[in-house]
Write a protein that holds these residues in place. Sequence first.
Motif, short mmCIF file in Angstrom:
data_model
loop_
_atom_site.label_atom_id
_atom_site.label_comp_id
_atom_site.label_asym_id
_atom_site.label_seq_id
_atom_site.Cartn_x
_atom_site.Cartn_y
_atom_site.Cartn_z
N VAL C 105 0.86 -1.18 0.00
CA VAL C 105 0.00 0.00 0.00
C VAL C 105 0.89 1.23 0.00
O VAL C 105 1.81 1.33 0.83
N MET C 106 0.68 2.14 -0.94
CA MET C 106 1.54 3.31 -1.00
C MET C 106 0.77 4.60 -1.25
O MET C 106 -0.28 4.59 -1.87
N GLY C 107 1.31 5.70 -0.69
CA GLY C 107 0.81 7.02 -1.05
C GLY C 107 -0.09 7.70 -0.04
O GLY C 107 -0.77 8.65 -0.39
N THR C 108 -0.12 7.24 1.23
CA THR C 108 -0.92 7.99 2.20
C THR C 108 -0.21 9.30 2.53
O THR C 108 1.02 9.37 2.53
N THR C 131 3.81 9.79 2.83
CA THR C 131 4.46 11.11 2.73
C THR C 131 4.05 11.96 3.93
O THR C 131 3.83 13.15 3.79
N SER C 132 3.93 11.35 5.10
CA SER C 132 3.44 12.05 6.29
C SER C 132 4.60 12.56 7.14
O SER C 132 5.71 12.08 7.02
N GLY C 133 4.28 13.51 8.03
CA GLY C 133 5.35 14.14 8.79
C GLY C 133 5.48 13.74 10.25
O GLY C 133 6.50 14.01 10.87
N TRP C 147 7.58 2.98 5.31
CA TRP C 147 8.61 3.79 4.66
C TRP C 147 8.07 5.17 4.42
O TRP C 147 7.00 5.35 3.84
N ARG C 148 8.84 6.18 4.84
CA ARG C 148 8.41 7.56 4.75
C ARG C 148 9.27 8.27 3.72
O ARG C 148 10.49 8.27 3.82
N PHE C 149 8.62 8.88 2.73
CA PHE C 149 9.34 9.52 1.63
C PHE C 149 9.37 11.04 1.77
O PHE C 149 9.75 11.75 0.86
N GLN C 150 8.90 11.54 2.91
CA GLN C 150 8.82 12.98 3.15
C GLN C 150 9.62 13.30 4.40
O GLN C 150 9.81 12.43 5.26
N ALA C 314 6.36 13.27 -6.88
CA ALA C 314 7.66 12.64 -7.08
C ALA C 314 7.90 11.57 -6.02
O ALA C 314 8.51 10.53 -6.29
N MET C 315 7.40 11.82 -4.82
CA MET C 315 7.57 10.83 -3.75
C MET C 315 6.83 9.54 -4.06
O MET C 315 7.37 8.44 -3.90
N THR C 316 5.60 9.67 -4.50
CA THR C 316 4.84 8.44 -4.77
C THR C 316 5.40 7.73 -6.00
O THR C 316 5.38 6.50 -6.08
#
Lengths: 290, 296, 411
Positions: C105-108, C131-133, C147-150, C314-316
């Motif tokens: 599951v990706m992109g929350t 992409t949460s903080g 995994w956090r991309f942000q 870009a992150m997703t």
Amino acid sequence: MGFSLFANLAFNGLITGLVVSLLALSITLVFGIARFPNAAAGDVATVGAFAGLLGPLAGGGTLWIILCGMAAGALLSVAFYFLLFRPLAGKSAVSSLIASIGMAFFVRAALTFFLGHDQRVYPLPIVRAMPVGPLRVQPTDIEIVVAAVLALAAVFSILHLTPIGKRMRAVADNAELARVSGIRANRVLVAMWLIAGLLAGLSGTLLGVKTVVSPEMGWDLLMPAFAATILGTIGNPVGAVLGGVLIGLAQELSTPFVGFTYKLGVGFLVLLVTLLIRPQGLFAKNSLVR
Amino acid sequence: MLSYLLAVAVVALIYSLMTLALNLQFGFTGLINFGVVGFFAIGAYTSALLSQAGLPLELTLPCAALAAGLAAWPVALLSLRLRIEYFAIVMLGYAETIRLVISQEEWLTGGVRGLPGIASLSVGLGIPGDPTLVAFALALACVVGAVLVSRRLVHSPFGRMIQAIRDDEDAVRALGKSPGRFKVAVFVVSCLFVGLSGGLYAHYITYLAPDQFGALLTFYIWVAMILGGAGSVGGALVGSAILLGFIEGSRFLHDLLPGVSAVEMSSVRLGVIGLSMMLLMRFRPQGLLGGKAGCG
Amino acid sequence: MERPVLSMRQVLLAAAGVAALGIASGQAFAAEPFLVGALNPVSGAGSPYGSGMQKAIAMAADEINADGGACGRQIQVVSEDTQTSPDAAVLAVKKLIDVNKVQVVMGTWSSGVTLAVMPITTAAGLPEMNTSGAPAISTEDKADLVWRFQATNGRFGQAFAKIAKERGFKRPATMAYNNASGLGNTEGFAKAWKEDGGKVVASVVYEPKQASYRSELQQILAANPDVVVMGSYLPDTTIILREWYQSGQNPDLKWIIPGWAANEKLVEALGPDVTQGVIAVDSISNENAPSYAHFAEAYKKATGQPAGSNVYAAMTYDMMVLWGLAMQADCSKLTPEAINGRIRGVDSASGDKVFTFAEGKKALEAGKAINYQGASSQLAFDQYGDVTPDFSLSVVEKGEIVRKSVVTIGK
């Protein structure tokens, strides 16, 4: 610092309170005459605020924005009277209340469906405030005060000086008796919804001038406006305005003591305490409803 | 698919606990509770916080119900003094204030950052198996319990009394009974259900934040009750099922309606809810399967 | 989208244990698409970004598929809307897992949604990419499946502090919208600033949706700050800046505002005079990397929007590419857990730098170790599965938002 701080807080409270008051004025009329708390008033105000965006097409300046907003508010208000609230008139207040919540959702959904969620602003110049003693008064503040005073005066004179106003008060007092004495409730109610829509449109556009125009703005204004309405006793125009101002003042003046985030809770507390002491609200005497 | 349907059913059951409560409050006594979500929040946070403090769920869930009941008590007393429309608005403010307190008192509730890592029902109760299935079984048991309690209340002499209050309060008073006591009792008992449903919710979603407790949920529950018909116990269940069926069904709808984007779909969802509130009030105030009571 | 149950079982069977059969099994089921769940904030508060994020995942999947898939498996993306609400997201993720049988599951986007979705994906043994903080995401992820991309809120705060220092500000104040992100940014700033020996002269947390923020502003202005660091959103920032300008007080005051609030729409709403000198800070993509150029071109083509308008897209995109590479790294084991375990391997500091899926696949097939350089950042996940992207510093000058520099914070 002390006096200046509180003077400024009081002034801020007065202005925010007056914006709320205008919507409360609309709600209190409906509450007093059609006998239910109209939860759609806020979203009528939103539609007014969006219609105000057409103002610059009609002519420049705040006045045209307000006029467009008021016209749209009145139209929507009367339309929903015929479609929804007139058929519900014989039923309990709760039916109309729930239907008005449904209308609020529906109107907001239609707005966001067609116009999206983006904020918008009126193309008005941003000008610096005038210093008045410790206060800094913006042109918007003056507009809001003038609008509130005029609106209150207009509602008051319509209710007390015109024949239709007299009939409105009669219907508010006792709808059955008014009917028996030959008052055509339909015309009275059309007039009432028209005025309520004008007021909601006015409050929406002024809020839009002061802040930004967004689909949720009216719904967010509804809660304080309801509080102002019952604080000042339903059906009492002066009460609605004073109720809004009182809540505004209490909220802002409390901030040095409870912080900014709790000020909305202070508004509720004021309402609660008042109702515990005076279950009818502050100004039960001059109300349309007894 | 089955597991997903179960997941939706759990939420529907949690909602129907609240609908049952509202049904008792409004359908049987005419009290307008627009603060449902406030009691729901109290139940949710009570159970979550107690379980994080180490109490077992067997204790925290009843505590959730009790806490909501306790919070309902002063409010119920207030209802006796106010006009019903005033009470409705005060309840909206009450629920909003509870949300405000939750978001401010970070030391207790985690504030706006929320409360993550709440024990799930299956872990917290030590029941092995599919967590969704466990949640479903438990929620179902609670709803069945609540239905039984509701039915007993309605058909007891007490229940006949509260219906009499709804129909004619003055007559009840003339008989020398105090309608006030009955109203308070009904309000508090039904808020126990709401608190319990909050507890179930906390351990089902396992994450709580103030945003989850906005006024919209209250109106959802009202829609569910009206759909099913005020005053009808079975209607409360059907109403919640239809509501959830619609909210979740709109997920599948965008496969069928490719022209409508998801953003527009969120408007459509709100619009349909609003429209159904208007149409029901206008044409079928007794609900889809309600009896004679209704909002009319 | 509905699939026959039998073939689903086959996929699961293949995924669960037939690994022992070696490469043969991977080929035997080569025709079966690999299912990926895209869970994005398409409606609600995240709606300005959600559609672009969804699009970017689909774009990356298309690239993988055009290159013959990952391990010969085509990627099939199933999309769901979180409505930016934890409740809706919980049911959405259950649908993705139970109905659509996705394997990742990706992109929350919002922290609340990620925190609500995580326990469910983790219980199902599936990785979750977001992409949460919120810092809590790192500490709640006990199975190393998230995994956090942000950048975390704390890292945003560090960037704010670094910028305030570089610009020579001495008396900062903070104003925060009362939610997790607003508080996270300003508190992160205050922490970093104080650790550096500085002092914050005033701080205010405000409730949103008010008709005026004058009283809040007044308290800030009374402390006579030289800069206000905001943790805010567009509508409240618009009102606050307008009220500050109208008041005429502290006319030289500067503002440091997150990029999602200080954007073209803010300038459009307030005009060049009010916004003159406003400092906008945003996490930025890996702009000098070929992967970003590649992504930006494709994104522009797919959406008509510049890639810079949606930093989360870009992150997703990277999520999908990275996942594809992690699949490709060992075609004999394609269970979600096994692939998850290889994510750090294709992001390895010692590996050959690769910038697209195709490059990476080639290198992997040649038996090399790789280091995917993302379009959003270099990735380089830390022990918590978090990344440290760069930040941009832009200043509004005469109604134009002008990029001044790129800010890198300590890793």
